[in-house]
Structure formats: C-alpha cells, structure tokens
Design a protein around this motif. Sequence first.
Motif, PDB file in Angstrom:
ATOM      1  N   PRO A  55       0.782  -1.259   0.146  1.00  0.00           N
ATOM      2  CA  PRO A  55       0.050  -0.141  -0.005  1.00  0.00           C
ATOM      3  C   PRO A  55       0.722   1.245   0.089  1.00  0.00           C
ATOM      4  N   LEU A  56       1.975   1.361   0.638  1.00  0.00           N
ATOM      5  CA  LEU A  56       2.891   2.624   0.727  1.00  0.00           C
ATOM      6  C   LEU A  56       3.530   2.603  -0.628  1.00  0.00           C
ATOM      7  N   ILE A  57       3.969   1.341  -1.399  1.00  0.00           N
ATOM      8  CA  ILE A  57       4.121   1.643  -2.955  1.00  0.00           C
ATOM      9  C   ILE A  57       3.212   2.099  -3.731  1.00  0.00           C
ATOM     10  N   HIS A  58       1.987   1.759  -3.564  1.00  0.00           N
ATOM     11  CA  HIS A  58       0.879   2.285  -4.187  1.00  0.00           C
ATOM     12  C   HIS A  58       0.679   3.701  -4.015  1.00  0.00           C
ATOM     13  N   VAL A  59       0.698   4.103  -2.819  1.00  0.00           N
ATOM     14  CA  VAL A  59       0.584   5.711  -2.549  1.00  0.00           C
ATOM     15  C   VAL A  59       1.730   6.455  -3.445  1.00  0.00           C
ATOM     16  N   CYS A  60       2.831   5.998  -3.243  1.00  0.00           N
ATOM     17  CA  CYS A  60       4.089   6.910  -3.977  1.00  0.00           C
ATOM     18  C   CYS A  60       3.925   6.767  -5.402  1.00  0.00           C
ATOM     19  N   GLN A  61       3.477   5.519  -5.966  1.00  0.00           N
ATOM     20  CA  GLN A  61       3.304   5.492  -7.303  1.00  0.00           C
ATOM     21  C   GLN A  61       2.162   6.226  -7.892  1.00  0.00           C
ATOM     22  N   ARG A  62       1.036   6.725  -7.151  1.00  0.00           N
ATOM     23  CA  ARG A  62      -0.117   7.727  -7.483  1.00  0.00           C
ATOM     24  C   ARG A  62       0.474   8.606  -7.525  1.00  0.00           C
ATOM     25  N   LEU A  63       1.329   9.160  -6.255  1.00  0.00           N
ATOM     26  CA  LEU A  63       1.819  10.666  -6.444  1.00  0.00           C
ATOM     27  C   LEU A  63       2.630  10.863  -7.535  1.00  0.00           C
ATOM     28  N   ASN A  64       3.606   9.804  -7.926  1.00  0.00           N
ATOM     29  CA  ASN A  64       4.554  10.364  -9.015  1.00  0.00           C
ATOM     30  C   ASN A  64       3.573  10.311 -10.260  1.00  0.00           C
ATOM     31  N   ARG A  65       2.466   9.596 -10.396  1.00  0.00           N
ATOM     32  CA  ARG A  65       1.853   9.514 -11.676  1.00  0.00           C
ATOM     33  C   ARG A  65       1.174  10.953 -11.965  1.00  0.00           C
ATOM     34  N   ASP A  66       0.740  11.428 -10.765  1.00  0.00           N
ATOM     35  CA  ASP A  66       0.069  12.709 -10.630  1.00  0.00           C
ATOM     36  C   ASP A  66       1.155  13.941 -10.575  1.00  0.00           C
TER      37      ASP A  66
END
Length: 529
Positions: free
Chosen positions: A41-52
């Motif tokens: 879940p922390l990886i997902h958070v960072c990936q979404r922030l990077n994406r946006d």
Amino acid sequence: MPHGYVALVLHAHLPYVRDTEDDFSLAEKWFHEAVTETYIPLIHVCQRLNRDRVPYKLTISLSPPLTAMMADNLVQEHYRRYLERLRELSAREVWRTRSDPRFHLVARMYQDLFESIYRTYLAYGGNLINAFRELQDNGNVEIITCAATHGYLPLIGLQREVVRAQVEVAVNNHRRFFGRPPAGLWLPECAYNPGDDAILRDYGIKYFFVDAHGILYATPRPRYSIFAPVYTPAGVAAFGRDLESSEQVWSAQEGYPGDFDYREFYRDIGYDLDYEYIKPYIHPSGLRVDTGLKYYRITGKSNYKEPYVPEWASFKAHTHAGNFLFNREHQINYLAGYMDRPPLIVCPYDAELFGHWWFEGPQFLESLFRQVAGLAHQPFTFITPSEYLERFPVNQPATPCMSSWGNNGYNEVWLEGSNDWIYRHLHHAADEMIRLANQYQTAQGLLLRALNQAARELLVAQSSDWAFIMKTGTMVDYAVQRTKKHLLNFWDLTRAVDNNDLDPEKVQAMEEANNIFPDIHYRVFASTN
C-alpha cells in the motif's frame, strides 16, 4: 526560502523469519501481513503521487532483515501462496455477503485491494526491493538502512567490534540491494550510545535519529531544541523526534488512529465466522488466526462494534491529514519567531503503523501530500534529512545523551526481568567471534563457510526483537527458542572450528536454514587495532 520543513520518516522492520519446513508459519505471517497491509500500500501511494506529479518527500528505513526476506525466493513463494489464499477467501466473502449490504461493500473493498496487491507483487517478480529501488531512483523517496539485525546497540555493544559489525554488514547489504551507500541509518529502537557515532562516520553514515530527550539533554544544550539537528563529536548529524506530531499519530487514545470511524483491528472473521467455513484460511493446526478481513469499525470503547463504512473512514483520513497540516503550519509559525533559520519538524514512525495497525494510514499520508501540494501558499516544505543537511551544512556541535524511544526513554524494555538473561550469552559469544575473526585471517573452503555462518548466527541472535517479545509477553516461547537456537548453532560451529572437526552436512544445513547476508565475511568482527 520555505517558512519551515517537515521530514516524514518511516522505519520498516521485521525480525528475520524464514521457515524452510512450514509455508504457513505463524512467525512468517508477520511478514505476510506487513507486505499486504503496509509495504505494498505504501508503494501504491508513492506510485500514484508520482503518476499525478504531486511533489512529496519521504524517508523510508528498510532494515536488513526485512530486505533479506523480500529478496528470498522461498519467502516470496510462501507469500504468494498466502496472497492466493486471501484472494480466494475474499472472493468467497463477496459471494457470502451478497445479500447483506452492511458487509458486501467491505468484502468488495478487500477483494479489490488484494487483487491490486497481487498484480503489483507479480509486476515486480515477487521482489519488492525492485519497487522500493524504483521509488528511490525517482528522487522523491530516500531509502536508508538500520543496524544489520536490529540489535539494541547500547546493550549488545559491550565490545566495539559488535557495533562495527552491525553497521558494516548493514551498509554492505544496502549497497548490494539499492546500488548506493545509505546516507542515514536508523538506530534500532532509536537507541543511541555516545561513541557509536564514530563508527557510523567510519562507514559513511551522515545522520541518524534519536528520541526528543536524546537531543534535549545533549551536552551542551542545543540552541534550537529538537527543531534542527546537532553534529555529534564524530561529525554525524543527529535528528530529534518531534513529540507533538508523534502524539497525534501514535496515540491510540488521543491520536488519529483511535477515531471511531476507522477500522477495528481486533475484530477479524478468522474468529467470527463458522469454523468449517473459515478452516482452510486459518492455521493448518486449526488455530484461529487473523485473516486480514475485518468488517467492523472501532465504534466506541466497549466491545460493541458497528459495521465498517469505507467512505466514512476515507473522509476521516482526509480530515485528519488536514488537521495534521494545520497543526504543523501553526507549530512552524510559532517556532519561526524564535529561530534564525526555518524550523524542522522530524516525524518518525514505525512504517507498520500505516496500514497494518491503522488501516487508513496510507490514505492519510497520500491525502497529506496532496493537500499540501494543492495550497497556493505553501505552509512548509517536505524534505529528507539529506536534503536538509545540504541546505544547512552548519549545525551546532553537541553530544546526545544515551537514550531510546522505548518506555521511559532508556533501556528498560530490553533489559528487565524477562529478558536480561540473554546478554551474558550474547557478550560471551561475541568475545568468541572476535577471537576467531582475529585468529583466522585467511580462512578458505569449509572453514570459511563455518566462520561466516557463525557470524550470521550471532547477528540474528543479537536482534532486539527477541528481547522485546519476551518483555511484551506475546509469543515468548518463540523468542526464547530463536535466541537459544542461534546461540547453540554458533557454539556448535565454533567448537567444531577449534577442534578441526567440521561436518560439511551440518554446515550446509545451517546455511540453508539461516541464509541471511550471503556475502558476509566473518572478518567484520575482527578488531581494528
């Protein structure tokens, strides 16, 4: 220049558990739960922030035992099977709850969560180090290390060689996995012993963290309190934990995680549902255990619980992130009136708080970063410790006091009636390891393998986790057994070395059972003078 800075630091660590005989080990389940509920879940958070393209900065300490488990093929396979059982259970739960709208939405939430986790796990070939290294290379996440096996350095470090070995193995392990040396090191349990900073400096460590009183009672007293780092006599920066921000997140009574709309951690379908139905998803022995599917919210302080409502919980996570932002802004505004540099708020937490203990924790972090980025006037800037030291290379010299972030701030958690017996054995074994490392300077073949394995066994025996578990009273027999087992292995190896009576099959069996740090060299325990 920003008005102030906030450094969010997450310490990710679990004791080294690798069960070669049981793919449903209760101890290995600690790893399974943390990967599912926190790390991915922390990886997902960072990936979404990077994406946006949302600006953020996050420091994550990945301990060497944790990275060793992430990279191990057997542990990866055990986790894959665990996750497949979760996927099957969540699919059955979606069907079972189809006529009960109170729980059906939550069952669908879990199914979607586990499917996304499964996709991510497969995308990285089961090795999450690849995901964290990708985040590191993206530039928004700083990955640092911890002592080799999370040894409580003030108590195991009677011999300087022990501290040096814990640090050298950790730095080498980090470089092997992340392609660069670590700038920082998380002292296990934030336990600082004056003088250890010289060893950190020798291995290129630029900074570490201590609890607030470690800085507040430093010599001399720091001018900026805990709101700027100090340089130790060895020239390593010590950052102090902010008490106010810690209380708002840590405290189950006064902090955010205790809100009544958040998910109730202690109510799981592994205990609630019919035994025959849930039997395939609990322990093969028939012992009921947590499955990770929890359908209730905290509700109140009694045992009565209402169904969990994901929408309400998400709203609270967003609200609490806004409150955290508001409080840090006012804290910084207040401090700025007394400082001639922008104040720094250091917010270190156990990573497992976010997702495992506090299910909505990752949502809180993501919302916090997004809310700060969305403001026209930035109240503060997120920063990593390395970036702070680059911007402010001149800091006050001071010696932090001996301290930890354990109960009452010093050693009592890891040195009291339930666990004090271990240290005489650890110190005796360390003396023997140092003697052998000094005696055998160029070992080869089976002797080299035996000495390397002895070093592994001693390091794992030194883990602070075993003493902590003995103190807390959970799985005490397991912690005692692990301590004794590694020490017995150590003495079997060293006696065989001294008697020139090494058994290749026994050495190989120990290597296969405890294969942490494949590149270790026993000379890490050698005296330096």
